[in-house]
Design a protein around this motif. Structure first.
Motif, PDB file in Angstrom:
ATOM      1  N   SER A   1       6.773  11.873   0.814  1.00 41.46           N
ATOM      2  CA  SER A   1       6.195  10.925  -0.132  1.00 41.46           C
ATOM      3  C   SER A   1       7.240   9.909  -0.617  1.00 41.46           C
ATOM      4  O   SER A   1       6.971   8.714  -0.707  1.00 41.46           O
ATOM      5  CB  SER A   1       5.600  11.678  -1.317  1.00 41.46           C
ATOM      6  N   ARG A   2       8.430  10.389  -0.917  1.00 43.24           N
ATOM      7  CA  ARG A   2       9.509   9.480  -1.360  1.00 43.24           C
ATOM      8  C   ARG A   2       9.892   8.512  -0.253  1.00 43.24           C
ATOM      9  O   ARG A   2      10.059   7.322  -0.499  1.00 43.24           O
ATOM     10  CB  ARG A   2      10.740  10.280  -1.784  1.00 43.24           C
ATOM     11  N   VAL A   3      10.038   9.026   0.969  1.00 42.01           N
ATOM     12  CA  VAL A   3      10.406   8.164   2.095  1.00 42.01           C
ATOM     13  C   VAL A   3       9.306   7.128   2.328  1.00 42.01           C
ATOM     14  O   VAL A   3       9.589   5.947   2.545  1.00 42.01           O
ATOM     15  CB  VAL A   3      10.689   9.000   3.364  1.00 42.01           C
ATOM     16  N   GLN A   4       8.063   7.535   2.255  1.00 43.20           N
ATOM     17  CA  GLN A   4       6.961   6.584   2.443  1.00 43.20           C
ATOM     18  C   GLN A   4       6.991   5.513   1.358  1.00 43.20           C
ATOM     19  O   GLN A   4       6.716   4.347   1.613  1.00 43.20           O
ATOM     20  CB  GLN A   4       5.612   7.311   2.446  1.00 43.20           C
ATOM     21  N   GLY A   5       7.340   5.902   0.155  1.00 43.46           N
ATOM     22  CA  GLY A   5       7.475   4.924  -0.934  1.00 43.46           C
ATOM     23  C   GLY A   5       8.539   3.881  -0.623  1.00 43.46           C
ATOM     24  O   GLY A   5       8.348   2.676  -0.852  1.00 43.46           O
ATOM     25  N   PHE A   6       9.667   4.317  -0.071  1.00 46.77           N
ATOM     26  CA  PHE A   6      10.718   3.374   0.317  1.00 46.77           C
ATOM     27  C   PHE A   6      10.233   2.455   1.436  1.00 46.77           C
ATOM     28  O   PHE A   6      10.471   1.244   1.415  1.00 46.77           O
ATOM     29  CB  PHE A   6      11.986   4.112   0.752  1.00 46.77           C
ATOM     30  N   ILE A   7       9.530   3.027   2.399  1.00 48.63           N
ATOM     31  CA  ILE A   7       9.011   2.226   3.513  1.00 48.63           C
ATOM     32  C   ILE A   7       8.031   1.184   2.990  1.00 48.63           C
ATOM     33  O   ILE A   7       8.087   0.013   3.380  1.00 48.63           O
ATOM     34  CB  ILE A   7       8.366   3.134   4.582  1.00 48.63           C
ATOM     35  N   ASP A   8       7.152   1.585   2.098  1.00 46.15           N
ATOM     36  CA  ASP A   8       6.184   0.642   1.530  1.00 46.15           C
ATOM     37  C   ASP A   8       6.891  -0.482   0.768  1.00 46.15           C
ATOM     38  O   ASP A   8       6.506  -1.646   0.862  1.00 46.15           O
ATOM     39  CB  ASP A   8       5.206   1.372   0.600  1.00 46.15           C
ATOM     40  N   THR A   9       7.928  -0.155   0.026  1.00 47.33           N
ATOM     41  CA  THR A   9       8.689  -1.164  -0.716  1.00 47.33           C
ATOM     42  C   THR A   9       9.352  -2.145   0.236  1.00 47.33           C
ATOM     43  O   THR A   9       9.318  -3.360   0.019  1.00 47.33           O
ATOM     44  CB  THR A   9       9.749  -0.485  -1.601  1.00 47.33           C
ATOM     45  N   ILE A  10       9.934  -1.642   1.300  1.00 46.83           N
ATOM     46  CA  ILE A  10      10.590  -2.498   2.289  1.00 46.83           C
ATOM     47  C   ILE A  10       9.559  -3.380   2.986  1.00 46.83           C
ATOM     48  O   ILE A  10       9.772  -4.585   3.164  1.00 46.83           O
ATOM     49  CB  ILE A  10      11.387  -1.659   3.300  1.00 46.83           C
ATOM     50  N   ASP A  11       8.430  -2.808   3.361  1.00 51.05           N
ATOM     51  CA  ASP A  11       7.366  -3.596   3.993  1.00 51.05           C
ATOM     52  C   ASP A  11       6.916  -4.730   3.084  1.00 51.05           C
ATOM     53  O   ASP A  11       6.728  -5.863   3.529  1.00 51.05           O
ATOM     54  CB  ASP A  11       6.173  -2.710   4.354  1.00 51.05           C
ATOM     55  N   ALA A  12       6.715  -4.433   1.815  1.00 49.04           N
ATOM     56  CA  ALA A  12       6.279  -5.462   0.867  1.00 49.04           C
ATOM     57  C   ALA A  12       7.331  -6.559   0.747  1.00 49.04           C
ATOM     58  O   ALA A  12       7.008  -7.747   0.705  1.00 49.04           O
ATOM     59  CB  ALA A  12       5.999  -4.834  -0.501  1.00 49.04           C
TER      60      ALA A  12
END
Length: 112
Positions: A81-92
């Motif tokens: 979940s934390r890693v996905q949060g980082f990925i989502d932030t980078i994508d945005a």
């Protein structure tokens, strides 16, 4: 007085020898002073560069990721979940160009 004995120098001879010595030492003194100025310049440049390195290291440390992968501290789902949060932030950030102004990367089909 013996004919082979050196005669002691008179005042004029001493003054002449002192002038010759001063002329001979002048260029050497100039070179030493030039070298000393260059050493001081290099020391100053070195201090400025050392300060810049510290500033860059501090800036790098400020931008370092704030997460860690502590194996026993988190279960796999929380880590995912934390890693996905980082990925989502980078994508945005990539979609907005990193400054929130315009799309830099089009969304991949299928993304919401």
């Amino acid at each position: 007085m013996e004919p082979d004995a050196p005669t002691p120098p008179d005042d004029a001879g001493r003054a002449s020898a002192a002038r010759q010595e001063a002329r001979a030492l002048g260029p050497l003194r100039d070179r030493v002073e030039t070298a000393a100025r260059e050493i001081e310049r290099l020391r100053s440049e070195n201090a400025a560069l050392a300060q810049r390195v510290l500033e860059l290291q501090d800036a790098r440390d400020d931008r370092a990721p704030s997460f860690s992968f502590g194996g026993d501290e988190e279960d796999a789902e929380a880590l995912r979940s934390r890693v996905q949060g980082f990925i989502d932030t980078i994508d945005a950030a990539l979609r907005t160009g990193g400054d929130g102004t315009a799309d830099a990367v089009p969304e991949t089909p299928g993304e919401e």
